[in-house]
Motif scaffolding. Structure first.
Motif, PDB file in Angstrom:
ATOM      1  N   LEU A 120       0.273 -11.769 -13.366  1.00 10.38           N
ATOM      2  CA  LEU A 120       0.712 -11.463 -11.959  1.00 10.38           C
ATOM      3  C   LEU A 120       0.624 -10.522 -11.324  1.00 10.38           C
ATOM      4  N   THR A 121       0.001 -10.600 -10.345  1.00 11.67           N
ATOM      5  CA  THR A 121      -0.295  -9.318  -9.693  1.00 11.67           C
ATOM      6  C   THR A 121       0.948  -9.114  -8.913  1.00 11.67           C
ATOM      7  N   VAL A 122       0.932  -7.515  -9.061  1.00 14.83           N
ATOM      8  CA  VAL A 122       2.209  -6.860  -8.485  1.00 14.83           C
ATOM      9  C   VAL A 122       1.932  -6.292  -7.449  1.00 14.83           C
ATOM     10  N   THR A 123       2.666  -6.169  -6.076  1.00 10.64           N
ATOM     11  CA  THR A 123       2.401  -5.783  -5.157  1.00 10.64           C
ATOM     12  C   THR A 123       4.070  -4.874  -4.587  1.00 10.64           C
ATOM     13  N   LEU A 124       3.218  -3.180  -3.844  1.00 13.40           N
ATOM     14  CA  LEU A 124       4.207  -2.728  -3.858  1.00 13.40           C
ATOM     15  C   LEU A 124       3.742  -2.935  -1.968  1.00 13.40           C
ATOM     16  N   TRP A 125       4.983  -2.363  -1.569  1.00  9.18           N
ATOM     17  CA  TRP A 125       5.674  -1.977  -0.050  1.00  9.18           C
ATOM     18  C   TRP A 125       6.544  -1.561   0.346  1.00  9.18           C
ATOM     19  N   LEU A 126       5.784  -0.083   1.566  1.00  9.55           N
ATOM     20  CA  LEU A 126       6.755   1.346   1.358  1.00  9.55           C
ATOM     21  C   LEU A 126       6.881   0.913   2.961  1.00  9.55           C
ATOM     22  N   ALA A 127       8.289   0.935   2.843  1.00  9.72           N
ATOM     23  CA  ALA A 127       8.977   1.078   4.210  1.00  9.72           C
ATOM     24  C   ALA A 127       9.339   2.173   5.637  1.00  9.72           C
ATOM     25  N   ARG A 128       9.566   2.250   6.697  1.00 12.15           N
ATOM     26  CA  ARG A 128      10.189   2.749   6.939  1.00 12.15           C
ATOM     27  C   ARG A 128      11.674   2.676   8.339  1.00 12.15           C
ATOM     28  N   ASP A 129      12.433   3.071   8.034  1.00 11.71           N
ATOM     29  CA  ASP A 129      13.555   2.862   8.608  1.00 11.71           C
ATOM     30  C   ASP A 129      12.033   3.435  10.687  1.00 11.71           C
ATOM     31  N   ARG A 130      12.217   2.561  11.087  1.00 10.04           N
ATOM     32  CA  ARG A 130      12.436   3.468  12.542  1.00 10.04           C
ATOM     33  C   ARG A 130      12.988   4.010  13.593  1.00 10.04           C
ATOM     34  N   ARG A 131      13.868   4.857  13.255  1.00 10.88           N
ATOM     35  CA  ARG A 131      15.058   4.936  14.195  1.00 10.88           C
ATOM     36  C   ARG A 131      14.335   6.597  14.329  1.00 10.88           C
ATOM     37  N   ILE A 132      14.012   7.013  14.211  1.00 12.08           N
ATOM     38  CA  ILE A 132      12.737   8.689  13.351  1.00 12.08           C
ATOM     39  C   ILE A 132      11.081   8.489  14.168  1.00 12.08           C
ATOM     40  N   VAL A 133      10.816   8.968  14.830  1.00 13.27           N
ATOM     41  CA  VAL A 133       9.218   8.365  15.627  1.00 13.27           C
ATOM     42  C   VAL A 133       8.953   9.786  15.256  1.00 13.27           C
ATOM     43  N   THR A 134       7.869  10.628  14.616  1.00 10.70           N
ATOM     44  CA  THR A 134       7.132  11.681  13.928  1.00 10.70           C
ATOM     45  C   THR A 134       5.964  12.116  13.961  1.00 10.70           C
ATOM     46  N   ASP A 135       5.603  13.025  14.353  1.00  5.20           N
ATOM     47  CA  ASP A 135       3.451  13.491  14.680  1.00  5.20           C
ATOM     48  C   ASP A 135       3.336  14.027  13.496  1.00  5.20           C
ATOM     49  N   LEU A 136       4.371  14.445  12.844  1.00  2.68           N
ATOM     50  CA  LEU A 136       4.088  15.040  11.402  1.00  2.68           C
ATOM     51  C   LEU A 136       3.595  14.617  10.050  1.00  2.68           C
ATOM     52  N   PRO A 137       2.925  14.393   9.398  1.00  2.00           N
ATOM     53  CA  PRO A 137       2.897  13.805   8.899  1.00  2.00           C
ATOM     54  C   PRO A 137       3.224  13.911   7.239  1.00  2.00           C
ATOM     55  N   ILE A 138       3.637  13.095   6.166  1.00  2.00           N
ATOM     56  CA  ILE A 138       4.712  13.079   5.253  1.00  2.00           C
ATOM     57  C   ILE A 138       4.198  13.189   3.542  1.00  2.00           C
ATOM     58  N   ALA A 139       3.869  13.925   3.319  1.00  2.00           N
ATOM     59  CA  ALA A 139       3.094  13.777   2.190  1.00  2.00           C
ATOM     60  C   ALA A 139       3.414  12.914   1.000  1.00  2.00           C
ATOM     61  N   ASP A 140       1.726  12.832   1.450  1.00  2.00           N
ATOM     62  CA  ASP A 140       1.722  11.142  -0.411  1.00  2.00           C
ATOM     63  C   ASP A 140       2.877  10.032   0.441  1.00  2.00           C
ATOM     64  N   THR A 141       3.156   9.832   1.608  1.00  2.00           N
ATOM     65  CA  THR A 141       3.771   8.695   1.802  1.00  2.00           C
ATOM     66  C   THR A 141       3.293   7.707   2.696  1.00  2.00           C
ATOM     67  N   THR A 142       2.356   8.132   3.823  1.00  2.00           N
ATOM     68  CA  THR A 142       1.475   7.834   4.956  1.00  2.00           C
ATOM     69  C   THR A 142       0.474   7.407   4.399  1.00  2.00           C
ATOM     70  N   GLN A 143      -0.178   7.533   3.294  1.00  2.00           N
ATOM     71  CA  GLN A 143      -1.138   7.113   3.535  1.00  2.00           C
ATOM     72  C   GLN A 143      -1.435   6.726   2.144  1.00  2.00           C
ATOM     73  N   GLU A 144      -2.698   5.518   2.097  1.00  2.00           N
ATOM     74  CA  GLU A 144      -3.347   4.309   2.197  1.00  2.00           C
ATOM     75  C   GLU A 144      -3.058   4.817   0.536  1.00  2.00           C
ATOM     76  N   PHE A 145      -2.767   3.453  -0.312  1.00  2.00           N
ATOM     77  CA  PHE A 145      -3.357   3.827  -1.456  1.00  2.00           C
ATOM     78  C   PHE A 145      -4.297   4.282  -2.535  1.00  2.00           C
ATOM     79  N   ALA A 146      -4.646   4.678  -3.077  1.00  2.00           N
ATOM     80  CA  ALA A 146      -6.053   4.449  -3.633  1.00  2.00           C
ATOM     81  C   ALA A 146      -6.623   3.361  -4.146  1.00  2.00           C
TER      82      ALA A 146
END
Length: 341
Positions: free
Chosen positions: A315-341
């Motif tokens: 089986l292939t295991v899939t991870l989906w990371l989602a964020r509540d859209r009620r806050i919009v920020t231009d500041l990056p958050i470490a390790d959470t908005t980048q594509e996985f390696a």
């Protein structure tokens, strides 16, 4: 269930202080508080440790609950108690800081608590032994759990967060895995047997800032907007209404909070449905992305953990990371908005 929002830094008013001092001013109640400071326990547990009758212990617990010092969590025919997070509880914690751990009475109570925990750990081991073949067979069908857990940690990044919610907590493994990142953790499961296993496991590794509760994944006993990170790990494929569970998980998120979903990609292993109670044979990227959007969550990234190319029936295991859209920020958050390696 009472709110799990942060109240530990609240100050106690005069009336609360007086009520707290009155409620704690008795030797059995001090012993109870010292035990509950170590984790959640039932009336039966406390009766066994203190060697006192059930009505007597229940009366003391009732007084401490009414004073707002401890919290009571019903679970089927049982009820668990733990030291609370109110201002009154903070006063009680301060009092306990001055307790002499070598006091013969407190030391004996702690020895009996340790013995009780060892007994529960043995029961948990027996429970797993009776089901080992079931779980071992399923685990051999996908990449090692260590790889999945490493990907989950990478997805959520290294930054600490306040509150962590594990839906379908099972053995409590994720509460253990992320214990160094959250300040308060809670695991929800419908099975009393699994919750007993989780409590034993968390006590064994010394995780005291997490608790587990019985609850319905479609109607979580969690206040809205109270969770920084929620995780649904290998649970959706057991559910009749996965989308509904995602919407309920989203309800608990604070603005900008994150939901991490881990499950199988689409497959055709029918025996998992027939023998292992799977309701769904995996989920596609588009399917889960649509459900997340319907829950007012923005998909941040997704990752497939694929079996080796030569592996059959894996089986292939899939991870989906989602964020509540009620806050919009231009500041990056470490390790959470980048594509996985």
């Amino acid at each position: 269930m009472d709110s799990v929002t942060n109240t530990q830094n609240e100050k106690a008013g005069v009336d609360d202080l007086v009520a707290c001092l009155r409620a704690t001013g008795e030797s059995t109640r001090v012993r109870l508080l010292a035990l509950l400071k170590e984790g959640e326990l039932t009336v039966k547990d406390l009766t066994s440790i203190l060697g006192q009758s059930q009505p007597r212990i229940s009366r003391h617990l009732k007084l401490l609950t009414e004073a707002g010092i401890i919290q009571r969590y019903p679970e089927g025919a049982w009820a668990y108690y733990r030291l609370g997070d109110t201002g009154s509880a903070a006063v009680a914690r301060t009092i306990l800081q001055h307790a002499d751990g070598s006091d013969p009475t407190l030391a004996a109570d702690r020895e009996r608590l340790d013995s009780l925990r060892r007994s529960k750990a043995e029961e948990a081991a027996a429970y797993f032994a009776s089901r080992a073949e079931f779980w071992d067979q399923e685990r051999t069908l996908h990449v090692p759990e260590a790889a999945v857990e490493a990907a989950m940690r990478q997805a959520l990044g290294s930054q600490p967060f306040d509150s962590f919610l594990d839906l379908g907590t099972g053995t409590g493994r994720l509460l253990e895995l992320f214990q160094d990142q959250y300040r308060r953790g809670i695991g929800i499961d419908t099975s009393q047997s699994m919750l007993s296993v989780a409590r034993a496991n968390l006590a064994k590794v010394g995780v005291s800032h997490a608790q587990v509760r019985q609850g319905d994944i479609y109607a979580l006993p969690i206040p809205p907007k109270s969770t920084d990170v929620a995780v649904i790990h290998q649970v959706l494929h057991y559910l009749e209404e996965p989308a509904r569970a995602l919407r309920e998980a989203a309800r608990t998120l604070r603005p900008g909070g994150r939901l991490l979903v881990v499950d199988f990609a689409p497959h055709d292993l029918e025996f998992l449905r027939e023998k292992h109670a799977h309701r769904r044979l995996g989920f596609s990227h588009d399917q889960v992305a649509r459900w997340l959007a319907d829950a007012n969550l923005d998909l941040v990234t997704q990752q497939d953990l694929c079996p080796e190319a030569h592996a059959d029936e894996q089986l292939t295991v899939t991870l989906w990371l989602a964020r509540d859209r009620r806050i919009v920020t231009d500041l990056p958050i470490a390790d959470t908005t980048q594509e996985f390696a």
